[in-house]
Each structure stands twice: as C-alpha cells, then as structure tokens.
Design a protein around this motif. Sequence first.
Motif: not given
Length: 274
Positions: A159-163
């Motif tokens: 996944g993505i750790l956003h911001c």
Amino acid sequence: MFVDSHAHLDGERFESDREQVIARAKAVGVQNIVAIGNGDGPEQVDCGIRLAEKYEFIYATLGIHPHEARLAHEAAYQNMERLAKHPKVIAWGEIGLDYFYDHSARDVQRQVFLRQMELAAAAKLPIVIHCRPSDGSDDAWEDCLGLMREHWAPKGFGGILHCFTGNWPQAKRSLDMGFMISFAGNLTFPKAQQIRDAALEVPLNRMLIETDSPYLAPIPHRGKRNEPAYVVETARKLGELRGTSGEEVGQQTTRNFYNFFKLAETAESKVSRA
C-alpha cells in the motif's frame, strides 16, 4: 512527467473550475492523477470513480476515511465490495486512524479500519493509509502500524502511506511491510524537518509524490487551494534534498507509480524518457 498519487478533486472547492484545474496539471506534465474516493462519507465513495470514468488518465480509490468511521454500515461495505471491481479502481483508501481530530471514536476507527482491510484483501487491492496521531504523541502510529503488521502485511498486497508525516523509523517499518511512502506539499513547510529527514532516508524507488488537493498547498502556494499542478513543487523540494532535479524525481516517482500498480506507461511518459 509527474503523477499526483493522491488528490481530492470532488466537492465544492473544485466545482467552478475543475476542468481548468485538470488542464493546468496536464500543462505542467502531470501524466496521471489518483482521485481519492472518500467524499464526505460512505454514501459518496464513488466520487473518484465518477472522475475516472470521465478522464482516461485519472484512476480512483474508494474507502471510508477515519473521520467518517462512525457512519459506516453494512450496506456501505457491500456497496464498496461491488465498486471495488470497477476497472479504474486501483486501491482502497484512504483508510486508517486519526487521533488528532477524533471525529469518530478511536475504537470505532479501529473496527472500520480492520473491516476495510478485510475487504481490500478480498478485492486484492493495496491500501492507502491515513495516519495522524494526537498532538505530541505517536499513539496513532503505534496503533496503525501494529494493525497493519498483524492484519495486512501477511496478505502481501502492500500500500501507500499517504502524505507521510512520521519519522524515519516509522517509514522503515512501513517499507518493511511492502508500502510506498508518499510525500506531499507539507514537505516544504519550515517546521517539517522530521518529514525532510525521513525523505532523505526513504529509497527513491519506494517514493511517490502527491498534492492531497485541496489541502496542504506547498510553498510558494501555501495558504491557497492546492491543486494537482502543484505536485511539481514537492518534486522540486525532494530533488533539492537529495541532490538531483525535480524532473528526475518526477520521472522516478512516475515509474514507481506504474511499477507498484502494475500499470502500462502512457505514451507521453515513454516519449519524455526517450
């Protein structure tokens, strides 16, 4: 070339000039935008899909934000399970924990986070994480990373750790679970040294860039409504930190985006690399 990997383009703040906002992004080399499908709650999770259906270069996510976790219900989960099959949906999110505002009770946030991880795994989609601790604490980070380690990492979807707003050890724990780290306009803020320190450590091939439009406009646009064209400023700051150009950061993070999501590169991207 650039990819804005996280933008909220639905809602009233873009109603009057959304077409022009998108045109400005294309004009500065933004090849793709990911329209985040949170809306204002479970009844609007298709907002990103509607934009992705209109624009070929826009992809979508869907999910219930921790702010609206209290509004989650069984019919909403069933609807998201159906919408996740849409061909333009590439991730589930943003989901996670927010202990700063506590718009939803923390136990409810955790329950909804866990349920959405189950649904994302069934749909074989990576997740987009929102994690914001209470002021001066790492509480949400500890809970979020712990839940990810126990309930998500074994699935292998990443996944993505956003911001990203955490520190390097938190980024490292996420990288070890197969996550990408996405940096936004707050990287440019004077008091964001912790984020810049992490950005120096995260491998360039594990980074993405985003705007989180309409929030967190980077310097020199701080205080204005953010928009996808401003992702260039985040790339420029990353380049400055890492001794390279904003254009190189843009090209690398664009490749990272296509590789992570297993998407075909656009014709424009291939030309700009030639």
